[in-house]
Design a protein around this motif. Structure first.
Motif, PDB file in Angstrom:
ATOM      1  N   THR A 116      43.991   8.085 123.858  1.00  0.00           N
ATOM      2  CA  THR A 116      42.744   7.647 123.251  1.00  0.00           C
ATOM      3  C   THR A 116      43.037   6.508 122.292  1.00  0.00           C
ATOM      4  O   THR A 116      43.849   6.642 121.405  1.00  0.00           O
ATOM      5  CB  THR A 116      42.111   8.820 122.465  1.00  0.00           C
ATOM      6  OG1 THR A 116      42.010   9.923 123.328  1.00  0.00           O
ATOM      7  CG2 THR A 116      40.758   8.462 121.937  1.00  0.00           C
ATOM      8  N   THR A 117      42.366   5.407 122.491  1.00  0.00           N
ATOM      9  CA  THR A 117      42.578   4.218 121.650  1.00  0.00           C
ATOM     10  C   THR A 117      41.475   4.127 120.614  1.00  0.00           C
ATOM     11  O   THR A 117      40.469   4.835 120.687  1.00  0.00           O
ATOM     12  CB  THR A 117      42.559   2.944 122.517  1.00  0.00           C
ATOM     13  OG1 THR A 117      41.277   2.846 123.125  1.00  0.00           O
ATOM     14  CG2 THR A 117      43.634   2.985 123.569  1.00  0.00           C
ATOM     15  N   SER A 118      41.674   3.207 119.676  1.00  0.00           N
ATOM     16  CA  SER A 118      40.660   3.016 118.638  1.00  0.00           C
ATOM     17  C   SER A 118      39.372   2.473 119.247  1.00  0.00           C
ATOM     18  O   SER A 118      38.287   2.746 118.762  1.00  0.00           O
ATOM     19  CB  SER A 118      41.169   2.068 117.552  1.00  0.00           C
ATOM     20  OG  SER A 118      41.539   0.828 118.124  1.00  0.00           O
ATOM     21  N   GLN A 119      39.502   1.720 120.373  1.00  0.00           N
ATOM     22  CA  GLN A 119      38.304   1.202 121.041  1.00  0.00           C
ATOM     23  C   GLN A 119      37.482   2.324 121.640  1.00  0.00           C
ATOM     24  O   GLN A 119      36.248   2.295 121.596  1.00  0.00           O
ATOM     25  CB  GLN A 119      38.700   0.203 122.144  1.00  0.00           C
ATOM     26  CG  GLN A 119      38.967  -1.189 121.604  1.00  0.00           C
ATOM     27  CD  GLN A 119      39.114  -2.197 122.732  1.00  0.00           C
ATOM     28  OE1 GLN A 119      39.434  -1.826 123.864  1.00  0.00           O
ATOM     29  NE2 GLN A 119      38.905  -3.464 122.411  1.00  0.00           N
ATOM     30  N   ASP A 120      38.156   3.324 122.208  1.00  0.00           N
ATOM     31  CA  ASP A 120      37.439   4.484 122.749  1.00  0.00           C
ATOM     32  C   ASP A 120      36.678   5.205 121.638  1.00  0.00           C
ATOM     33  O   ASP A 120      35.524   5.604 121.817  1.00  0.00           O
ATOM     34  CB  ASP A 120      38.409   5.470 123.418  1.00  0.00           C
ATOM     35  CG  ASP A 120      39.023   4.888 124.688  1.00  0.00           C
ATOM     36  OD1 ASP A 120      38.402   3.992 125.289  1.00  0.00           O
ATOM     37  OD2 ASP A 120      40.114   5.340 125.072  1.00  0.00           O
ATOM     38  N   ASN A 121      37.371   5.369 120.511  1.00  0.00           N
ATOM     39  CA  ASN A 121      36.728   6.011 119.355  1.00  0.00           C
ATOM     40  C   ASN A 121      35.531   5.197 118.886  1.00  0.00           C
ATOM     41  O   ASN A 121      34.485   5.756 118.543  1.00  0.00           O
ATOM     42  CB  ASN A 121      37.714   6.182 118.198  1.00  0.00           C
ATOM     43  CG  ASN A 121      38.737   7.268 118.478  1.00  0.00           C
ATOM     44  OD1 ASN A 121      38.477   8.182 119.253  1.00  0.00           O
ATOM     45  ND2 ASN A 121      39.906   7.161 117.872  1.00  0.00           N
ATOM     46  N   LEU A 122      35.715   3.872 118.857  1.00  0.00           N
ATOM     47  CA  LEU A 122      34.643   2.981 118.425  1.00  0.00           C
ATOM     48  C   LEU A 122      33.444   3.095 119.370  1.00  0.00           C
ATOM     49  O   LEU A 122      32.289   3.159 118.927  1.00  0.00           O
ATOM     50  CB  LEU A 122      35.151   1.532 118.386  1.00  0.00           C
ATOM     51  CG  LEU A 122      34.218   0.503 117.776  1.00  0.00           C
ATOM     52  CD1 LEU A 122      33.917   0.825 116.322  1.00  0.00           C
ATOM     53  CD2 LEU A 122      34.820  -0.890 117.883  1.00  0.00           C
TER      54      LEU A 122
ATOM     55  N   GLU B  71      27.172   7.581 119.451  1.00  0.00           N
ATOM     56  CA  GLU B  71      26.622   8.546 118.489  1.00  0.00           C
ATOM     57  C   GLU B  71      25.585   7.877 117.590  1.00  0.00           C
ATOM     58  O   GLU B  71      24.517   8.439 117.326  1.00  0.00           O
ATOM     59  CB  GLU B  71      27.744   9.144 117.621  1.00  0.00           C
ATOM     60  CG  GLU B  71      28.610  10.161 118.327  1.00  0.00           C
ATOM     61  CD  GLU B  71      27.910  11.495 118.515  1.00  0.00           C
ATOM     62  OE1 GLU B  71      27.134  11.906 117.651  1.00  0.00           O
ATOM     63  OE2 GLU B  71      28.141  12.123 119.565  1.00  0.00           O
TER      64      GLU B  71
ATOM     65  N   HIS C  36      32.693   5.649 121.241  1.00  0.00           N
ATOM     66  CA  HIS C  36      32.088   6.968 121.020  1.00  0.00           C
ATOM     67  C   HIS C  36      31.184   6.946 119.779  1.00  0.00           C
ATOM     68  O   HIS C  36      30.068   7.474 119.800  1.00  0.00           O
ATOM     69  CB  HIS C  36      33.192   8.029 120.865  1.00  0.00           C
ATOM     70  CG  HIS C  36      32.670   9.392 120.550  1.00  0.00           C
ATOM     71  ND1 HIS C  36      31.948  10.140 121.458  1.00  0.00           N
ATOM     72  CD2 HIS C  36      32.759  10.134 119.416  1.00  0.00           C
ATOM     73  CE1 HIS C  36      31.612  11.294 120.899  1.00  0.00           C
ATOM     74  NE2 HIS C  36      32.090  11.319 119.661  1.00  0.00           N
ATOM     75  N   LEU C  37      31.693   6.297 118.710  1.00  0.00           N
ATOM     76  CA  LEU C  37      30.908   6.206 117.474  1.00  0.00           C
ATOM     77  C   LEU C  37      29.635   5.390 117.684  1.00  0.00           C
ATOM     78  O   LEU C  37      28.576   5.724 117.145  1.00  0.00           O
ATOM     79  CB  LEU C  37      31.745   5.581 116.345  1.00  0.00           C
ATOM     80  CG  LEU C  37      32.853   6.468 115.781  1.00  0.00           C
ATOM     81  CD1 LEU C  37      33.740   5.674 114.832  1.00  0.00           C
ATOM     82  CD2 LEU C  37      32.262   7.663 115.042  1.00  0.00           C
TER      83      LEU C  37
ATOM     84  N   ARG D 155      33.315  16.916 127.915  1.00  0.00           N
ATOM     85  CA  ARG D 155      34.244  16.208 127.022  1.00  0.00           C
ATOM     86  C   ARG D 155      35.684  16.653 127.284  1.00  0.00           C
ATOM     87  O   ARG D 155      36.603  15.846 127.308  1.00  0.00           O
ATOM     88  CB  ARG D 155      33.848  16.490 125.572  1.00  0.00           C
ATOM     89  CG  ARG D 155      34.628  15.690 124.564  1.00  0.00           C
ATOM     90  CD  ARG D 155      34.094  15.939 123.178  1.00  0.00           C
ATOM     91  NE  ARG D 155      34.924  15.281 122.182  1.00  0.00           N
ATOM     92  CZ  ARG D 155      34.793  15.428 120.878  1.00  0.00           C
ATOM     93  NH1 ARG D 155      33.842  16.180 120.397  1.00  0.00           N
ATOM     94  NH2 ARG D 155      35.604  14.804 120.038  1.00  0.00           N
TER      95      ARG D 155
ATOM     96  N   SER E  26      38.794  14.377 128.639  1.00  0.00           N
ATOM     97  CA  SER E  26      40.070  14.310 127.912  1.00  0.00           C
ATOM     98  C   SER E  26      41.239  14.655 128.830  1.00  0.00           C
ATOM     99  O   SER E  26      42.285  13.996 128.804  1.00  0.00           O
ATOM    100  CB  SER E  26      40.064  15.274 126.724  1.00  0.00           C
ATOM    101  OG  SER E  26      39.072  14.905 125.810  1.00  0.00           O
TER     102      SER E  26
END
Length: 200
Positions: free
Chosen positions: A82-88, A94, A90-91, A68, A72
């Motif tokens: 890091t964009t919100s799409q990357d976070n999405l 998970e 990742h979520l 990770r 990064s």
């Protein structure tokens, strides 16, 4: 006692250096653990001593944390944020991982309860039987331990009650002997006609 400020330079005395290393390393590992628990942070700590001995701490897989970290660093190196799409994404990963884990746990639970076993092979059924026998063995061992503990407690209570009973019996015997002494007090009792008075 006031502590003096430590000068930031290499400690020349080998023994002092080793002692300081051990103390500071312990403190650092403790702080890393506290940070991971209190703040729900993913923490990985790697320490090599001067002799090359490895010390590490991670609240998850250390390899995953390093991967990770490398991702990064690569993203930052290219200049991507890091964009919100990357976070999405990742979520979502998970969530998929958690659903697979839940499904496996549910299947294991159904299997142990004896549901939907028709599709299992003899080897798989044997494995389930072995798991159940191991579980039963652990349950019986725990139950036996609890019984032993309860018996020990009851024996201790019995000893305490026996001591109290002996004390009460002693008091009762003392009271009985006191009452006998009161009853057995000698009294001068005369039976018959009164003696006539003599006049002078």
């Amino acid at each position: 006692m006031v502590r003096g400020k430590t000068e930031m330079k290499r400690i020349e005395n080998t023994t002092s250096r080793q002692v300081t290393f051990s103390k500071r390393r312990g403190g650092l590992l403790k702080k890393a653990f506290e940070l991971s628990v209190l703040c729900d942070a993913e923490v990985a700590l790697i320490i090599f001593s001067s002799k090359g001995k490895l010390y590490e701490f991670s609240n998850s897989s250390i390899n995953k944390t390093i991967e990770r970290y490398q991702r990064s660093v690569n993203e930052m190196g290219i200049g991507q944020k890091t964009t919100s799409q990357d976070n999405l994404q990742h979520l979502k990963e998970e969530a998929n991982y958690m659903s697979e884990k839940i499904e496996l746990l549910e299947a294991s639970k159904r299997r142990l309860l004896g549901d939907s076993l028709e599709s299992y092979t003899i080897d798989e059924l044997q494995e389930v039987e072995n798991q159940l026998e191991q579980s039963l063995s652990k349950i019986r061992a725990t139950k036996t331990q609890l019984f032993k503990e309860r018996i020990r407690q009851l024996k201790e209570e019995e000893k305490i009650l026996a001591i109290e009973n002996a004390k009460l019996r002693e008091k009762w015997d003392e009271m009985q002997s006191t009452q006998k002494e009161i009853v057995e007090v000698e009294t001068e009792l005369f039976i018959g006609l009164p003696q006539p008075r003599t006049t002078r």
